[in-house]
Design a protein around this motif. Structure first.
Motif, PDB file in Angstrom:
ATOM      1  N   TRP A 278      -3.186  12.875  -1.880  1.00 19.11           N
ATOM      2  CA  TRP A 278      -3.880  12.062  -0.876  1.00 19.11           C
ATOM      3  C   TRP A 278      -4.975  11.232  -1.530  1.00 19.11           C
ATOM      4  O   TRP A 278      -5.125  10.046  -1.238  1.00 19.11           O
TER       5      TRP A 278
ATOM      6  N   THR B 119      -0.352   7.463   2.257  1.00 19.87           N
ATOM      7  CA  THR B 119      -1.100   8.590   1.700  1.00 19.87           C
ATOM      8  C   THR B 119      -0.543   9.942   2.149  1.00 19.87           C
ATOM      9  O   THR B 119      -0.570  10.905   1.385  1.00 19.87           O
TER      10      THR B 119
ATOM     11  N   TRP C 138      -5.111   7.211  -1.558  1.00 18.64           N
ATOM     12  CA  TRP C 138      -6.276   6.550  -0.985  1.00 18.64           C
ATOM     13  C   TRP C 138      -6.951   5.649  -2.017  1.00 18.64           C
ATOM     14  O   TRP C 138      -7.279   4.503  -1.732  1.00 18.64           O
TER      15      TRP C 138
ATOM     16  N   ASN D 281      -4.853   2.560  -2.730  1.00 16.27           N
ATOM     17  CA  ASN D 281      -4.955   1.590  -1.646  1.00 16.27           C
ATOM     18  C   ASN D 281      -6.305   0.867  -1.650  1.00 16.27           C
ATOM     19  O   ASN D 281      -6.377  -0.325  -1.374  1.00 16.27           O
ATOM     20  N   ARG D 282      -7.374   1.592  -1.965  1.00 10.94           N
ATOM     21  CA  ARG D 282      -8.706   0.962  -2.032  1.00 10.94           C
ATOM     22  C   ARG D 282      -8.778  -0.056  -3.161  1.00 10.94           C
ATOM     23  O   ARG D 282      -9.352  -1.129  -2.995  1.00 10.94           O
TER      24      ARG D 282
ATOM     25  N   SER E 193       0.841  -1.193   0.000  1.00  6.16           N
ATOM     26  CA  SER E 193       0.000   0.000   0.000  1.00  6.16           C
ATOM     27  C   SER E 193       0.882   1.251   0.000  1.00  6.16           C
ATOM     28  O   SER E 193       2.048   1.213   0.389  1.00  6.16           O
TER      29      SER E 193
END
Length: 90
Positions: free
Chosen positions: A73, A5, A77, A80-81, A2
């Motif tokens: 950011w 962020t 994010w 990562n999702r 990951s």
């Protein structure tokens, strides 16, 4: 794997704000340099009115930093999702 962020936000904020600052700074010494770019920034960022002096250059630096940080950011994010499965993607 990951992405961090916070690190992504700071990186993009520094890069984007730095790019706008550099163009604005060079424009102070070579007034034809980057005019179209700075006018585009003026059409996007309220309160920034284009190449008009060092104060304007600082304003576009701050806008660019915040804009880049938010975009960084969101990118981190979203990455990562979408990468939650942890698969190889193949």
């Amino acid at each position: 794997m990951s992405l961090n962020t916070k690190a992504m936000a700071l990186t993009l904020g520094i890069v984007w704000g730095g790019c706008l600052f550099l163009v604005g700074l060079v424009n102070q010494f070579a007034p034809t340099y980057g005019n179209a770019w700075l006018e585009l920034a003026a059409s996007i960022y309220p309160g920034y009115h284009g190449p008009a002096g060092f104060g304007s250059t600082i304003v576009v630096l701050l806008y660019g930093f915040v804009d880049g940080a938010v975009a960084g950011w969101i990118f981190g994010w979203l990455y990562n999702r979408l990468n939650r499965g942890g698969g190889t993607g193949a």
